[in-house]
Design an enzyme around this catalytic site. Sequence first.
Site, short mmCIF file in Angstrom:
data_model
loop_
_atom_site.label_atom_id
_atom_site.label_comp_id
_atom_site.label_asym_id
_atom_site.label_seq_id
_atom_site.Cartn_x
_atom_site.Cartn_y
_atom_site.Cartn_z
N CYS A 8 0.86 -1.18 0.00
CA CYS A 8 0.00 0.00 0.00
C CYS A 8 0.90 1.23 0.00
O CYS A 8 2.10 1.14 0.28
CB CYS A 8 -0.92 0.02 1.21
SG CYS A 8 -2.31 1.17 0.99
N CYS A 67 -0.15 4.26 1.63
CA CYS A 67 -0.60 5.26 2.61
C CYS A 67 0.45 5.65 3.64
O CYS A 67 0.48 6.79 4.09
CB CYS A 67 -1.90 4.83 3.28
SG CYS A 67 -1.81 3.23 4.10
N LYS A 106 -12.47 -4.94 2.06
CA LYS A 106 -11.91 -4.09 3.11
C LYS A 106 -12.83 -2.90 3.31
O LYS A 106 -13.06 -2.13 2.39
CB LYS A 106 -10.51 -3.63 2.71
CG LYS A 106 -9.86 -2.75 3.76
CD LYS A 106 -8.41 -2.45 3.42
CE LYS A 106 -7.83 -1.48 4.42
NZ LYS A 106 -6.44 -1.14 4.12
N LYS A 122 -11.82 -7.80 6.09
CA LYS A 122 -11.21 -6.91 7.08
C LYS A 122 -12.12 -5.73 7.34
O LYS A 122 -12.57 -5.11 6.39
CB LYS A 122 -9.88 -6.44 6.50
CG LYS A 122 -9.14 -5.48 7.40
CD LYS A 122 -7.92 -4.99 6.69
CE LYS A 122 -7.31 -3.88 7.51
NZ LYS A 122 -6.33 -3.14 6.83
N TYR A 140 -2.93 -9.64 16.02
CA TYR A 140 -1.86 -9.14 16.88
C TYR A 140 -1.75 -9.98 18.15
O TYR A 140 -0.79 -9.87 18.90
CB TYR A 140 -2.10 -7.67 17.24
CG TYR A 140 -2.21 -6.78 16.00
CD1 TYR A 140 -1.05 -6.32 15.37
CD2 TYR A 140 -3.44 -6.46 15.45
CE1 TYR A 140 -1.13 -5.55 14.22
CE2 TYR A 140 -3.53 -5.68 14.30
CZ TYR A 140 -2.38 -5.23 13.69
OH TYR A 140 -2.47 -4.48 12.56
C1 PBG Z 1 -3.02 0.08 4.85
C2 PBG Z 1 -3.56 -0.80 5.91
C3 PBG Z 1 -4.37 -0.47 7.00
C4 PBG Z 1 -4.48 -1.63 7.77
C5 PBG Z 1 -3.77 -2.62 7.12
N1 PBG Z 1 -3.22 -2.10 5.97
C6 PBG Z 1 -4.95 0.81 7.45
C7 PBG Z 1 -5.99 1.49 6.68
O1 PBG Z 1 -6.46 1.05 5.62
O2 PBG Z 1 -6.35 2.56 7.12
C8 PBG Z 1 -5.22 -1.74 9.07
C9 PBG Z 1 -4.76 -2.81 9.99
C10 PBG Z 1 -5.27 -2.73 11.37
O3 PBG Z 1 -6.08 -1.87 11.75
O4 PBG Z 1 -4.84 -3.58 12.16
N2 PBG Z 1 -3.91 0.44 3.85
#
Ligand code: PBG
Length: 326
Positions: free
Chosen positions: A122, A124, A197, A250, A315
């Site tokens: 990703c 971000c 997601k 997710k 986790y």
């Molecule tokens: C990146 C990403 C995110 C998570 C995993 N990959 C954050 C998001 O999309 O804001 C979240 C994982 C978590 O909350 O444990 N895009």
Amino acid sequence: MQLPKDFQRLRRLRRTAGVRSMVRETELNVQDFIYPLFAAHGKGVKEEIGSMPGVYHFSIDRLRREIQEVSEAGIRSVLLFGVPAEKDDLSSEAYAQEGIVQQAVRAVKEENPDLTVITDVCLCAYNPHGHCGIVREGQILNDPTLELLAKTAISHAQAGADIIAPSDMMDGRIAAIRAGLDQAGFLDIPIMSYSVKYASSFYGPFRDAAHSAPAFGDRKTYQMDPANAREALREAVADVEEGADFLMVKPAMAYMDIIRQLRDNFDLPIISYNVSGEYSMIKAAAQNGWVDEQRIVLELLTGLKRAGSDLIITYHAKEAAEWLRG
Ligand code: PBG
């Protein structure tokens, strides 16, 4: 009192621990778990994430030690995230040969070549605006982002990643990444797609951890509306057609119906991501003495497996592995 003649005596199969174990349908195993890890620059760094007690940023040297512990706990796969040194508009460190994830993959593989290394793909965390794609005039651009995602995936495979996990939610990313990997000779590297997601509040603590909160707006133009289930199936169909090897849902807890629907509609392995907010809520309650952490976590993970997950990203993996052993 007159009892009805024929009612079911379901308690017969619950009478003793022995009988209960004979009829137990779902059993958690350590190999069901994928453990997320955060790699950061520096030396000697093992820094706890404030909103995620028990989860750390590791510099590469400390990550090596962590990998030994993780391996000893019996965990077979890890999901790597990176905390880059610098952020820029093109998210350059996401696909740099010496980027933090690329270094981490090489280090993990050196420590334990048998551990399966999955990398989150990703943008971000790698750009100043914190969005999962290229931004122009406040818009998150889909197609120009695909090239960078493919580049990132290839660089992870070159570093030795076993599985590529794109989490950006751009349309067409699975096709773009598959084509990129194939052209670079990585025909046998599977893609674990974050297919379904949702735009979820449960990612809050993770964004602290990855320093990836969006600087403006939100992720609702690319992540899914929590109210939608049919759209989850469309996302999954699209990813399967584009070449995904695993499908992910997710977050997990509030989306167990989606996990079940994917399980019933697809033959690919189904992964659920028990995300940061879900973890932190349990940690906080446990630290207050309000819940029994071990029992509540094992119940949750069993529920996710029963709902149809083949594997669970959590986790809690390291602790759960110990609890299962004990
Ligand atoms: C990146 C990403 C995110 C998570 C995993 N990959 C954050 C998001 O999309 O804001 C979240 C994982 C978590 O909350 O444990 N895009």
